[in-house]
Design a protein around this motif. Sequence first.
Motif, short mmCIF file in Angstrom:
data_model
loop_
_atom_site.label_atom_id
_atom_site.label_comp_id
_atom_site.label_asym_id
_atom_site.label_seq_id
_atom_site.Cartn_x
_atom_site.Cartn_y
_atom_site.Cartn_z
N SER A 151 31.99 39.11 9.36
CA SER A 151 31.95 37.68 9.01
C SER A 151 31.93 36.81 10.26
O SER A 151 32.39 37.24 11.32
N SER A 199 32.03 38.49 -1.67
CA SER A 199 33.21 37.73 -1.23
C SER A 199 33.32 36.52 -2.16
O SER A 199 32.34 36.14 -2.81
N LEU A 206 31.35 27.26 1.40
CA LEU A 206 32.45 26.47 1.94
C LEU A 206 32.19 26.08 3.39
O LEU A 206 31.43 26.77 4.10
N TYR A 212 27.71 33.10 6.90
CA TYR A 212 28.31 34.19 6.14
C TYR A 212 27.98 34.12 4.64
O TYR A 212 27.54 35.12 4.04
N ASP A 244 40.46 36.20 0.57
CA ASP A 244 40.95 36.55 1.91
C ASP A 244 41.86 37.76 1.78
O ASP A 244 42.78 37.77 0.96
N PHE A 250 39.53 40.50 8.96
CA PHE A 250 40.05 39.15 8.66
C PHE A 250 40.75 38.57 9.89
O PHE A 250 40.57 37.40 10.23
N GLU A 253 38.13 37.39 12.25
CA GLU A 253 37.50 36.16 11.77
C GLU A 253 38.39 34.95 12.07
O GLU A 253 37.89 33.87 12.43
N MET A 299 38.65 32.75 -12.49
CA MET A 299 38.00 31.48 -12.83
C MET A 299 36.63 31.36 -12.15
O MET A 299 35.65 30.97 -12.78
N PHE A 326 36.85 25.48 -16.93
CA PHE A 326 36.90 25.87 -15.52
C PHE A 326 36.08 24.93 -14.64
O PHE A 326 36.43 24.67 -13.49
C1 LIG Z 1 37.87 27.01 -11.15
C2 LIG Z 1 37.56 27.06 -9.73
C3 LIG Z 1 38.55 27.78 -8.89
C4 LIG Z 1 38.24 27.63 -7.46
C5 LIG Z 1 39.12 28.41 -6.57
C6 LIG Z 1 38.68 28.24 -5.18
C7 LIG Z 1 39.40 29.08 -4.19
C8 LIG Z 1 38.74 28.93 -2.87
C9 LIG Z 1 39.18 29.90 -1.88
C10 LIG Z 1 38.03 30.38 -1.07
C11 LIG Z 1 38.41 31.44 -0.14
C12 LIG Z 1 37.23 32.00 0.57
C13 LIG Z 1 37.41 33.44 0.78
C14 LIG Z 1 36.43 33.99 1.74
C15 LIG Z 1 36.94 35.29 2.25
C16 LIG Z 1 36.00 35.95 3.17
O1 LIG Z 1 34.97 36.36 2.75
C17 LIG Z 1 36.38 36.13 4.58
N1 LIG Z 1 37.76 36.12 4.78
C18 LIG Z 1 35.77 37.40 5.12
O2 LIG Z 1 36.43 37.90 6.23
#
Ligand SMILES: CCCCCCCCCCCCCCCC(=O)[C@@H](N)CO
Length: 359
Positions: A151, A199, A206, A212, A244, A250, A253, A299, A326
């Motif tokens: 990543s 992921s 984001l 990534y 995560d 990780f 990253e 979700m 949702f």
């Molecule tokens: C109904 C809607 C619910 C929304 C929930 C949103 C939560 C957002 C968290 C996003 C975390 C991103 C993880 C990426 C991890 C990754 O791929 C890297 N760490 C790789 O190393």
Amino acid sequence: MSSEELSSSITDWFFFNSWWLLLPFVMLLVIAAFIVAFVLLLYMISPLISPKPFKLNGAHVVVTGGSSGIGKSIAMECYRQGAFITLVARDETKLVLAKKEVEKCAINDKQVVLCISVDVSSDYGQVESVIKQAQEKLGPVDMLVNCAGTSIAGKFEDVDMDRFKKIMEVNFLGSVYPTRAVITTMKERRMGRIMFVSSQAGQIGLFGYTAYSPSKFALRGLAESLQMEMKPYNIYVTVAYPPDTDTPGFAEENKTKPLETRLISETAAVCQPDQVAKIFVKDTVQGNFNSSVGPDGYMLSALTCGMSPVTSITEGLQQIVTMGLFRTIALFYLCSFDSIVRRCMIQREQTKAADNKKE
Ligand SMILES: CCCCCCCCCCCCCCCC(=O)[C@@H](N)CO
Ligand SMILES: NC(=O)C1=CN([C@@H]2O[C@H](COP(=O)(O)OP(=O)(O)OC[C@H]3O[C@@H](n4cnc5c(N)ncnc54)[C@H](OP(=O)(O)O)[C@@H]3O)[C@@H](O)[C@H]2O)C=CC1
């Protein structure tokens, strides 16, 4: 007319002329009965859409990225269920160390762990030939886990252009090549399971993941198309969406992660690799198309199911019922993410202005 007769004729008149007052209730009952009958019918045909059972005991499982983090935990989980494992990664020292750890999870003395050092992303010919070697030693591949990946977190303008290409090569082509190398034999044998480790950032884009996220979204497109081609051959594809997770990858990253990305990601908790591996292996064995972790993972998967294949009636019904709710919750999350980005920008500008003043 006596008063009794009068009252009875009034009642008759009322019931005769006002039966339609009951109509809405009758209609509701009929609609409810139809829905119940429809759902029952769905459950009756459900054996047609649910995958045939698959057993890990004695199966040959190839895990790319099996020398570290989530991949290593997946290999250990499969070993605990009696599988034979091929670990694929580049660094031989890490492979040997991982092999020892996996071997500790043995449940019988016939089980074997094989290590193969190869870069899954550089050359298809090379990947094909190592998979052939593995098949010669441990038999045809029953399950392939595409977990090798890397990543990059950084603002769009801060990421070198060649890293966009590199990450697509590792995360996307690095999953295409091993899959291509096992699929012909799986089709001939009319059985197989393929896991793609995407992921949560392969479900939402984001801040900080411009390089990534696309590489992880791409896996979903690949998986959906492949699943449609493979279903008649009893081959089932699973896309896993880890949050995560506490792994060496990780930690690496986090060294370059922008503040915004860190704050947004902190919305969800950091998971342990063993915990996510258990869920992913279970879903892949069952042949579920989606595999997610925790309430926000659930979700996100329901929200982003789109035209993805459905593997159980319950899953389909849950998606239908929950989607609107949702989306409503998601809008609040998006507002909070936007506000994090805005606050960080203001803070940066203030620091910059203060620094300029000092100079
Ligand atoms: C109904 C809607 C619910 C929304 C929930 C949103 C939560 C957002 C968290 C996003 C975390 C991103 C993880 C990426 C991890 C990754 O791929 C890297 N760490 C790789 O190393
Ligand atoms: N940890 C997390 O927070 C999350 C991780 N993921 C995804 O899960 C997967 C595993 O992540 P994680 O366990 O953290 O990663 P790690 O960095 O801990 O492990 C990555 C593994 O992939 C191997 N690998 C990397 N590049 C290649 C390559 N080109 N060819 C062959 N093997 C390769 C590594 O070995 P070597 O370097 O020796 O080749 C190592 O075994 C990745 O795809 C990642 O994107 C998704 C969401 C969250």
